[in-house]
Design an enzyme around this catalytic site. Sequence first.
Site, PDB file in Angstrom:
ATOM      1  N   ASP A  14       0.973  -1.084  -0.041  1.00  0.00           N
ATOM      2  CA  ASP A  14      -0.069  -0.156  -0.136  1.00  0.00           C
ATOM      3  C   ASP A  14       0.823   1.170  -0.231  1.00  0.00           C
ATOM      4  O   ASP A  14       2.097   1.189   0.279  1.00  0.00           O
ATOM      5  CB  ASP A  14      -0.955  -0.039   1.114  1.00  0.00           C
ATOM      6  CG  ASP A  14      -1.864   1.210   1.337  1.00  0.00           C
ATOM      7  OD1 ASP A  14      -2.473   1.203   0.189  1.00  0.00           O
ATOM      8  OD2 ASP A  14      -2.175   1.726   2.094  1.00  0.00           O
TER       9      ASP A  14
ATOM     10  N   ASP B 142      -0.413   5.076   0.604  1.00  0.00           N
ATOM     11  CA  ASP B 142      -1.120   6.266   1.527  1.00  0.00           C
ATOM     12  C   ASP B 142      -0.774   5.609   2.982  1.00  0.00           C
ATOM     13  O   ASP B 142      -1.384   4.647   3.251  1.00  0.00           O
ATOM     14  CB  ASP B 142      -2.390   6.731   1.411  1.00  0.00           C
ATOM     15  CG  ASP B 142      -2.339   7.591   0.288  1.00  0.00           C
ATOM     16  OD1 ASP B 142      -1.821   8.403  -0.036  1.00  0.00           O
ATOM     17  OD2 ASP B 142      -3.327   6.978  -0.808  1.00  0.00           O
TER      18      ASP B 142
END
Length: 267
Positions: A13, A15
Site C-alpha cells: 500500500d 498512503d
Amino acid sequence: MQVFTDIGGLIIDMDGVLWHGDQALPGLEAFFATLRELQLPFVLATNNASITAEQYVGKLSAMRVEIGRREILTSGMATALYLSERYPASHTRVYAIGGAGLRQPLRDKGFVLLEEHDPGPADLVVSGLDKTLNWDKLCNAALHIQAGAGFYGSNGDVTLPSERGFLPGNGATLAALTAATGVMPITIGKPAPIIYQQALALLGQAPERVIAIGDRLDTDILGAVRTGIRSVLVLSGISREEDIPRLDYAPTWVMRDIRELTEALRR
C-alpha cells in the site's frame, strides 16, 4: 519476531505506508533500495484512485525513489480492468466522479465517459476519490443511479491519511450517494480481493508466496486475509495494534513502520 520465509513478491500500500500526503515517511529510500538489492518484485497497490500510475511514478521520483509504471496498480486501474471484463466498453456510457487516476484508465479500456453537461443516460456510475467534488457532481451521479445506472466505487475508504490529518475519502462520497439513492455500490478496491488478485497476476506468484503490507486493518489486512496471503500491518497510518483484538481476523505480523520492515527483510 517471526522470520519471513519463501517470499516471491510484495503487494505494498502507499498512503500511510510510504507517505502522508506529500511527506515521505522515514526510511523510504532504504526500503526500496533493499527491495532492489534483494531482487524482490513488488506491486504498489493503492485504493487511492485520484491520480494516474504515471503521476505516482513522478511522486516517488520526487522522493528519490525510481520505479516503473508496471509496478503500480491503483484502484482506478483495477476498476477499469474489472468493468472491461464485464461490459462492452465501446457501448457503455460511464458517469465518473474522480480525477485522472480513475478517468484515464476507463478511457484506456475504451469506455465512453459522459461530461458534466451530458444528460445521459449513463449505463454506469463509477466513483473514485475526487478532490474537486461538488454539489453538481453528486446530483448528476445520484440522478443516473436513480435512473438505473450500475453503481461502482473504486474503493470504500472513508478517510485518507494526509500531512494535515485524516481527510474524507471516497467511501464518504459513496455513503452520500447511497443515502441519496438507497443503492449500495459494488467496490473494487480493498478489502475486496479483486485488486489483490490482479496484483498476484502481475507478480506471477501464488498467494502463499506473497506478503501484503498496509496500514489499515479494514482494507489492506482484511483484503489480504480474504485473498489468502500473509500480511504486515505497519503502524504509521490509520490502524493501531490495540484495534486487532476486537476483530475476527488479524495480520500475520505487526511492525512499527517500513524501517522495521526493512530490517526484517534483511535478516
